[in-house]
Design a protein around this motif. Structure first.
Motif, PDB file in Angstrom:
ATOM      1  N   LEU A 112      48.947   0.859  38.072  1.00 50.34           N
ATOM      2  CA  LEU A 112      47.892   0.197  38.854  1.00 50.34           C
ATOM      3  C   LEU A 112      48.469  -0.405  40.132  1.00 50.34           C
ATOM      4  CD1 LEU A 112      45.808  -1.602  36.077  1.00 50.34           C
ATOM      5  CD2 LEU A 112      45.093   0.341  37.471  1.00 50.34           C
ATOM      6  N   ALA A 113      49.650  -1.014  39.990  1.00 47.56           N
ATOM      7  CA  ALA A 113      50.290  -1.623  41.170  1.00 47.56           C
ATOM      8  C   ALA A 113      50.624  -0.555  42.200  1.00 47.56           C
ATOM      9  CB  ALA A 113      51.560  -2.356  40.740  1.00 47.56           C
ATOM     10  N   ALA A 114      51.165   0.562  41.718  1.00 48.09           N
ATOM     11  CA  ALA A 114      51.555   1.631  42.643  1.00 48.09           C
ATOM     12  C   ALA A 114      50.316   2.223  43.320  1.00 48.09           C
ATOM     13  CB  ALA A 114      52.316   2.711  41.884  1.00 48.09           C
ATOM     14  N   THR A 115      49.250   2.409  42.546  1.00 49.08           N
ATOM     15  CA  THR A 115      48.030   2.982  43.119  1.00 49.08           C
ATOM     16  C   THR A 115      47.419   2.026  44.149  1.00 49.08           C
ATOM     17  OG1 THR A 115      47.645   4.080  41.016  1.00 49.08           O
ATOM     18  CG2 THR A 115      45.794   4.006  42.525  1.00 49.08           C
ATOM     19  N   ALA A 116      47.374   0.743  43.779  1.00 48.01           N
ATOM     20  CA  ALA A 116      46.802  -0.248  44.706  1.00 48.01           C
ATOM     21  C   ALA A 116      47.621  -0.295  46.003  1.00 48.01           C
ATOM     22  CB  ALA A 116      46.783  -1.630  44.044  1.00 48.01           C
ATOM     23  N   THR A 117      48.939  -0.217  45.875  1.00 49.66           N
ATOM     24  CA  THR A 117      49.788  -0.253  47.071  1.00 49.66           C
ATOM     25  C   THR A 117      49.577   0.992  47.919  1.00 49.66           C
ATOM     26  OG1 THR A 117      51.401  -1.544  45.858  1.00 49.66           O
ATOM     27  CG2 THR A 117      52.177  -0.486  47.864  1.00 49.66           C
ATOM     28  N   GLU A 118      49.508   2.146  47.258  1.00 51.98           N
ATOM     29  CA  GLU A 118      49.286   3.389  48.013  1.00 51.98           C
ATOM     30  C   GLU A 118      47.936   3.343  48.741  1.00 51.98           C
ATOM     31  OE1 GLU A 118      51.276   5.860  48.590  1.00 51.98           O
ATOM     32  OE2 GLU A 118      52.895   5.217  47.288  1.00 51.98           O
ATOM     33  N   LEU A 119      46.929   2.808  48.064  1.00 48.28           N
ATOM     34  CA  LEU A 119      45.607   2.697  48.706  1.00 48.28           C
ATOM     35  C   LEU A 119      45.663   1.764  49.904  1.00 48.28           C
ATOM     36  CD1 LEU A 119      43.110   2.605  45.724  1.00 48.28           C
ATOM     37  CD2 LEU A 119      43.053   4.167  47.661  1.00 48.28           C
ATOM     38  N   ARG A 120      46.378   0.663  49.723  1.00 49.62           N
ATOM     39  CA  ARG A 120      46.499  -0.313  50.811  1.00 49.62           C
ATOM     40  C   ARG A 120      47.211   0.326  52.003  1.00 49.62           C
ATOM     41  NH1 ARG A 120      48.854  -4.763  48.025  1.00 49.62           N
ATOM     42  NH2 ARG A 120      46.839  -5.617  47.515  1.00 49.62           N
ATOM     43  N   LEU A 121      48.240   1.088  51.707  1.00 50.17           N
ATOM     44  CA  LEU A 121      48.996   1.731  52.789  1.00 50.17           C
ATOM     45  C   LEU A 121      48.150   2.789  53.488  1.00 50.17           C
ATOM     46  CD1 LEU A 121      52.397   2.081  50.907  1.00 50.17           C
ATOM     47  CD2 LEU A 121      51.931   0.588  52.835  1.00 50.17           C
TER      48      LEU A 121
ATOM     49  N   PHE B 115      37.265  19.366  55.936  1.00 49.43           N
ATOM     50  CA  PHE B 115      37.846  18.055  56.202  1.00 49.43           C
ATOM     51  C   PHE B 115      38.603  17.522  54.986  1.00 49.43           C
ATOM     52  CE2 PHE B 115      34.698  18.276  59.574  1.00 49.43           C
ATOM     53  CZ  PHE B 115      35.457  17.838  60.644  1.00 49.43           C
ATOM     54  N   LEU B 116      38.057  17.786  53.805  1.00 52.24           N
ATOM     55  CA  LEU B 116      38.759  17.326  52.601  1.00 52.24           C
ATOM     56  C   LEU B 116      40.098  18.050  52.470  1.00 52.24           C
ATOM     57  CD1 LEU B 116      35.876  17.013  49.972  1.00 52.24           C
ATOM     58  CD2 LEU B 116      37.078  15.181  51.154  1.00 52.24           C
ATOM     59  N   PHE B 117      40.119  19.305  52.893  1.00 52.83           N
ATOM     60  CA  PHE B 117      41.386  20.032  52.884  1.00 52.83           C
ATOM     61  C   PHE B 117      42.398  19.336  53.807  1.00 52.83           C
ATOM     62  CE2 PHE B 117      43.890  22.983  55.504  1.00 52.83           C
ATOM     63  CZ  PHE B 117      44.826  23.367  54.560  1.00 52.83           C
ATOM     64  N   ALA B 118      41.921  18.995  55.018  1.00 53.25           N
ATOM     65  CA  ALA B 118      42.823  18.335  55.978  1.00 53.25           C
ATOM     66  C   ALA B 118      43.293  16.987  55.423  1.00 53.25           C
ATOM     67  CB  ALA B 118      42.117  18.139  57.312  1.00 53.25           C
ATOM     68  N   ILE B 119      42.379  16.227  54.835  1.00 51.62           N
ATOM     69  CA  ILE B 119      42.747  14.921  54.268  1.00 51.62           C
ATOM     70  C   ILE B 119      43.747  15.116  53.132  1.00 51.62           C
ATOM     71  CG2 ILE B 119      41.843  13.019  52.849  1.00 51.62           C
ATOM     72  CD1 ILE B 119      39.319  13.131  54.650  1.00 51.62           C
ATOM     73  N   ALA B 120      43.436  16.080  52.252  1.00 50.21           N
ATOM     74  CA  ALA B 120      44.314  16.306  51.094  1.00 50.21           C
ATOM     75  C   ALA B 120      45.707  16.706  51.548  1.00 50.21           C
ATOM     76  CB  ALA B 120      43.717  17.389  50.192  1.00 50.21           C
ATOM     77  N   LEU B 121      45.787  17.603  52.517  1.00 49.74           N
ATOM     78  CA  LEU B 121      47.102  18.098  52.935  1.00 49.74           C
ATOM     79  C   LEU B 121      47.895  17.023  53.695  1.00 49.74           C
ATOM     80  CD1 LEU B 121      49.029  20.520  53.033  1.00 49.74           C
ATOM     81  CD2 LEU B 121      47.987  21.164  55.202  1.00 49.74           C
ATOM     82  N   PHE B 122      47.265  16.452  54.705  1.00 48.71           N
ATOM     83  CA  PHE B 122      48.027  15.580  55.593  1.00 48.71           C
ATOM     84  C   PHE B 122      48.246  14.179  54.992  1.00 48.71           C
ATOM     85  CE2 PHE B 122      46.061  18.587  58.749  1.00 48.71           C
ATOM     86  CZ  PHE B 122      47.221  19.332  58.883  1.00 48.71           C
ATOM     87  N   TYR B 123      47.246  13.644  54.327  1.00 47.09           N
ATOM     88  CA  TYR B 123      47.445  12.304  53.760  1.00 47.09           C
ATOM     89  C   TYR B 123      48.324  12.348  52.510  1.00 47.09           C
ATOM     90  CZ  TYR B 123      44.497  10.110  57.162  1.00 47.09           C
ATOM     91  OH  TYR B 123      44.016   9.633  58.352  1.00 47.09           O
ATOM     92  N   THR B 124      48.243  13.427  51.747  1.00 49.38           N
ATOM     93  CA  THR B 124      49.178  13.542  50.619  1.00 49.38           C
ATOM     94  C   THR B 124      50.593  13.645  51.166  1.00 49.38           C
ATOM     95  OG1 THR B 124      47.484  14.714  49.374  1.00 49.38           O
ATOM     96  CG2 THR B 124      49.705  14.829  48.521  1.00 49.38           C
ATOM     97  N   GLY B 125      50.747  14.429  52.234  1.00 54.81           N
ATOM     98  CA  GLY B 125      52.059  14.532  52.874  1.00 54.81           C
ATOM     99  C   GLY B 125      52.541  13.177  53.329  1.00 54.81           C
ATOM    100  N   GLU B 126      51.639  12.410  53.911  1.00 60.59           N
ATOM    101  CA  GLU B 126      51.995  11.068  54.371  1.00 60.59           C
ATOM    102  C   GLU B 126      52.443  10.206  53.188  1.00 60.59           C
ATOM    103  OE1 GLU B 126      52.417   9.928  57.221  1.00 60.59           O
ATOM    104  OE2 GLU B 126      52.771   7.861  56.588  1.00 60.59           O
ATOM    105  N   ALA B 127      51.669  10.255  52.105  1.00 57.61           N
ATOM    106  CA  ALA B 127      51.996   9.423  50.943  1.00 57.61           C
ATOM    107  C   ALA B 127      53.350   9.823  50.347  1.00 57.61           C
ATOM    108  CB  ALA B 127      50.897   9.547  49.891  1.00 57.61           C
ATOM    109  N   PHE B 128      53.638  11.117  50.337  1.00 59.52           N
ATOM    110  CA  PHE B 128      54.867  11.570  49.699  1.00 59.52           C
ATOM    111  C   PHE B 128      56.098  11.390  50.585  1.00 59.52           C
ATOM    112  CE2 PHE B 128      52.212  13.230  46.459  1.00 59.52           C
ATOM    113  CZ  PHE B 128      53.020  13.314  45.345  1.00 59.52           C
ATOM    114  N   HIS B 129      55.932  11.411  51.884  1.00 59.19           N
ATOM    115  CA  HIS B 129      57.100  11.336  52.766  1.00 59.19           C
ATOM    116  C   HIS B 129      57.287   9.961  53.384  1.00 59.19           C
ATOM    117  CE1 HIS B 129      57.931  15.596  52.419  1.00 59.19           C
ATOM    118  NE2 HIS B 129      56.632  15.771  52.451  1.00 59.19           N
TER     119      HIS B 129
END
Lengths: 525, 293
Positions: free
Chosen positions: A298-307, A351-365
């Motif tokens: 929950l902490a990790a998810t909340a932090t990722e959402l905040r970021l 747009f969901l494709f763009a969000i999924a690709l680029f924001y997941t990339g952002e979260a992972f890197h």
């Protein structure tokens, strides 16, 4: 060369060329572009329509299509972080403490990377050129030629990508935010398509003059037979030359704006107040070793959402998505019997494709870019917690965008006085879009963990999506590989059992991809 | 007790760790060595972030190579190079790491975070974004997060880099307090004074090998009466006999101030007996090992 490189401008250009020569990304782009050329050579429309694959007409057409279908996102990938990466790597004080003028830095950065972009694009042209010696059954090939490839490549591809590259460079240099660059290119697609639809009624020469990608040039030979098209020599008329001149002006203007507005400084930091001596009792909070993993998750998810919420680009991306999806309903006539929810699905998927690709990339890197990894990785949580928190956060972002689009679409519908299909938003979005979003986010997570390089993963993601779209456009479509159900469903099929089975299949694929991401996450220094 | 058993790690062309073996008990243990000696590699192996090619690490019966999750519950780690999410506040950052460490109880977590932020003098700015922090403030926040969750083993890699003298003293107090609670603190540094001030024992790492393990007092005792100091010319320095080991040379008020180790008495009448320092010991060990030219 050594004389040029001895001045700061030449030094910057040379450094950019060397830097890109040691990256995987340009080579990956070359492979993708060569593959694209191979696909359009052997399995493009030429064979079916009787066009010669090396006719002047087909060569120019391929370069135009190449510019439209693949370039904008790849230009963003290559040009977006050109300046930002110097600040991320904290080389900026070393560079700007040298006697280099701003214009030398800006021009060197842009030209160095634009040359790399042109080299990548040239892979498409060279592959096409080389394939003249090959043929598939029923293919028409004229006598081998070189000049049209060179001429049309420069005119249709290089000059089309120049202003876009300058725009991406400008946005990236001024904001130092790569996601804003991606947002700009996605918005470019929307604006471009909307503009082309709006311009249908104006005379062709104006359409050519105002078309940054020159897609309308093909209309000059509309209705001509294949035999005639094979003999055509594509001329560069005054409108086309004016268009290209305008593209040059736009590019120069973008670079000039960067030169005027670019700041070499970083945000100021404020020092803390003076030291205070305070007696200290050593805190010894209890840790229950058997604590369930839910609280760290929950902490990790909340932090990722905040970021993600704190991302400057998120507001823009959400706004562009909502405006583009809702405007496509509001601006054009929709029959009263049409289900509005269903009509938003296709544009929302893009747009969901763009969000999924680029924001997941952002979260992972992000963790690596900010050097948080050693702190996180030494924490007593499993890979599953860290990976699923990121996947969940990006999925929630996608859901928020989905809700906003749904609400906007429903408002348009109500404003027009039709309530038909109003109750279908939930089942359509829930059954069609939500599993698709989960699949795209999980696939992107797997891609980013396996590739471990943000731009490489982004390029691969765009290439996979392009290949998928190309297959579907050619009529090759099947639920077994179409996890998004793109062009495979209708509101009527919501009641059919196979649809639910397919969505369960999609969710299972998403789970498998998430597991892959967890499995491949290397928690090593 | 932390056991490091014959840990070996090789990067392409470089042997970063060469059968490094150490036993470390409660208290502050210093790991000294020049840049590139393998200190950070050893720290990363102990922090479960790097797999060694051979050897093992265990702490109180927990095998750090096979029981990573259990190992991480015992750890507090401050790497040499680290960062934070710039948009989170100090308190949010601490809360995040605390929950990852398993501190689920909200009130208890809040108290622990406030106490630690207070201790590192960041309580007043706890609601400010970390992106606006100075380098020293970030370093202090890094120290605070390493102390979260009452770790049994604290690993700090070059922690005082970027701290001003007052903050450095404060940090020393923090580590000393931690060590007083029967905790093992492993401090990696190339600042000899940090070891002299803090550590009950220390090891010297050179080219991936442990070349010496001692306590500061016994290290100094081995040098007592054998360290000499003089202000001499460069020519006189070059003329010193080969059995005299030059520990250090530095400029002081324009003259060349030379410290030498000579077991047979002063090399010349210009030299007088000097009180040995841990720095002398460090240089003499490195010189014996052929590291210092």
């Amino acid at each position: 060369m050594s004389r040029i490189a001895s001045v700061p401008f030449g030094g910057v250009v040379q450094a950019e060329l060397l830097y890109n020569a040691k990256r995987i990304l340009p080579y990956a782009l070359m492979v993708i572009f060569s593959g694209n050329a191979l696909l359009w050579w052997g399995w493009g429309p030429a064979v079916a329509r009787g066009w010669a694959v090396n006719s002047d007409f087909y060569i120019s057409r391929m370069f135009v299509m190449f510019s439209f279908m693949t370039l904008p996102l790849f230009v963003a990938v290559l040009m977006g972080d050109v300046v930002a990466r110097d600040f991320e790597a904290e080389i900026d004080p070393l560079i700007f403490s040298k006697p280099i003028r701003r214009v030398e830095y800006i021009a060197g950065k842009f030209i160095g990377n634009f040359l790399v972009l042109v080299c990548c694009e040239a892979a498409f042209a060279v592959t096409f050129l080389a394939l003249q010696s090959a043929r598939v059954p029923e293919m028409i090939v004229l006598a081998p030629r070189v000049a049209p490839f060179l001429r049309h490549f420069v005119f249709f591809t290089v000059l089309s990508s120049l202003p876009l590259a300058a725009l991406c460079f400008a946005v990236g240099a001024l904001t130092r935010n790569v996601k804003l660059v991606y947002g700009t290119t996605v918005a470019f697609y929307c604006l471009y398509i909307a503009g082309q639809i709006r311009m249908r009624e104006i005379p062709l020469h104006w359409r050519i003059a105002l078309d940054p990608l020159l897609m309308n040039v093909e209309q000059l030979w509309r209705g001509s037979s294949a035999l005639a098209l094979n003999q055509v020599t594509v001329p560069y008329n005054g409108w086309m030359l004016a268009n290209r001149a305008a593209m040059l002006v736009v590019a120069v203007a973008c670079i000039a704006v960067v030169n005027m507005r670019f700041a070499t400084s970083r945000p100021r930091t404020r020092a803390a107040s003076g030291l205070i001596a305070i007696d200290f009792a050593w805190p010894a909070p209890s840790i229950a070793p058997s604590l369930p993993a839910i609280d760290p998750w929950l902490a990790a998810t909340a932090t990722e959402l905040r970021l993600l919420r704190d991302e400057r680009s998120f507001g823009l991306a959400a706004a562009v998505t909502v405006i583009a999806c809702v405007a496509s309903l509001a601006a054009f006539p929709v029959p009263p019997s049409s289900v509005y929810a269903a009509r938003t699905v296709d544009s929302l998927l893009l747009f969901l494709f763009a969000i999924a690709l680029f924001y997941t990339g952002e979260a992972f890197h992000r963790d690596r870019a900010l050097r948080v990894e050693p702190l996180l990785w030494s924490a007593p949580v499993s890979n599953g917690v860290l990976v699923t928190a990121k996947i969940t956060a990006v999925s929630v972002v996608g859901l928020v965008v989905m809700v906003l689009v749904g609400a906007g679409s429903a408002l348009v519908q109500l404003a027009r006085g039709t309530t038909h299909g109003l109750a279908l938003y939930l089942p359509i979005y829930g059954v069609i879009l939500v599993p698709s979003l989960l699949f795209m986010v999980a696939a992107s997570a797997a891609l980013h963990t396996v590739a471990r390089q943000k731009h490489l993963a982004n390029a691969a993601g765009v290439a996979i999506a392009g290949a998928f779209y190309s297959l579907v456009a050619r009529g090759v479509n099947h639920p077994s590989f179409n996890f998004l159900l793109y062009e495979l469903w209708s509101p009527q099929s919501l009641n059919e059992r196979w649809l639910l089975a397919h969505r369960a299949y999609t969710c299972a694929a998403a789970a498998l991809l998430a597991w892959t991401a967890i499995r491949f996450m290397k928690r090593k220094a | 007790m932390l056991h490091i058993d014959a840990v070996t790690k090789t990067y392409p062309g470089v042997r970063a760790l060469d059968r490094a073996t150490l036993d470390v008990g409660p208290g502050v243990f210093g790991l000294l060595g020049p840049n590139g000696a393998g200190k950070s590699t050893l720290m990363q192996v102990i922090a479960t972030l790097l797999d060694p090619d051979a050897g093992g690490v265990s702490f109180d019966g927990v095998n750090f190579l096979s029981q990573r999750l259990s190992a991480r519950r015992l750890l507090g780690y401050l790497p040499q190079d680290f960062g934070f999410y710039p948009t989170l506040t100090a308190r949010q950052t601490m809360s995040y790491f605390a929950r990852l460490k398993g501190m689920a109880l909200r009130d208890e977590r809040g108290r622990a975070i406030d106490a630690l932020l207070d201790r590192v003098n960041l309580l007043d700015v706890r609601d400010r974004r970390v992106g606006g922090f100075s380098g020293g403030m970030r370093q202090r926040l890094g120290i605070a997060q390493a102390l979260l969750g009452a770790p049994r083993l604290i690993i700090v890699d070059e922690p005082t880099a970027g701290l001003d003298p007052e903050e450095r003293n404060r940090f020393h107090d923090l580590l000393a307090d931690a060590a007083a609670n029967d905790i093992v603190v492993l401090l990696s540094t190339h600042i000899v004074a940090d070891v002299a001030n803090l550590c009950s024992r220390f090891a010297i790492l050179q080219k991936g090998k442990i070349v010496g393990v001692d306590t500061p007092s016994s290290a100094l005792a081995t040098l007592r009466g054998s360290v000499f100091e003089a202000s001499i010319s460069s020519a006189a320095l070059n003329a010193l006999p080969p059995e005299v080991a030059v520990i250090s040379t530095r400029r002081f008020e324009g003259a060349l101030r030379v410290r030498v180790f000579a077991s047979g008495g002063p090399p010349s009448s210009a030299f007088s007996v000097a009180d040995p320092t841990l720095e002398d010991y460090y240089f003499s060990v490195l010189r014996e090992d052929g590291a210092v030219n």
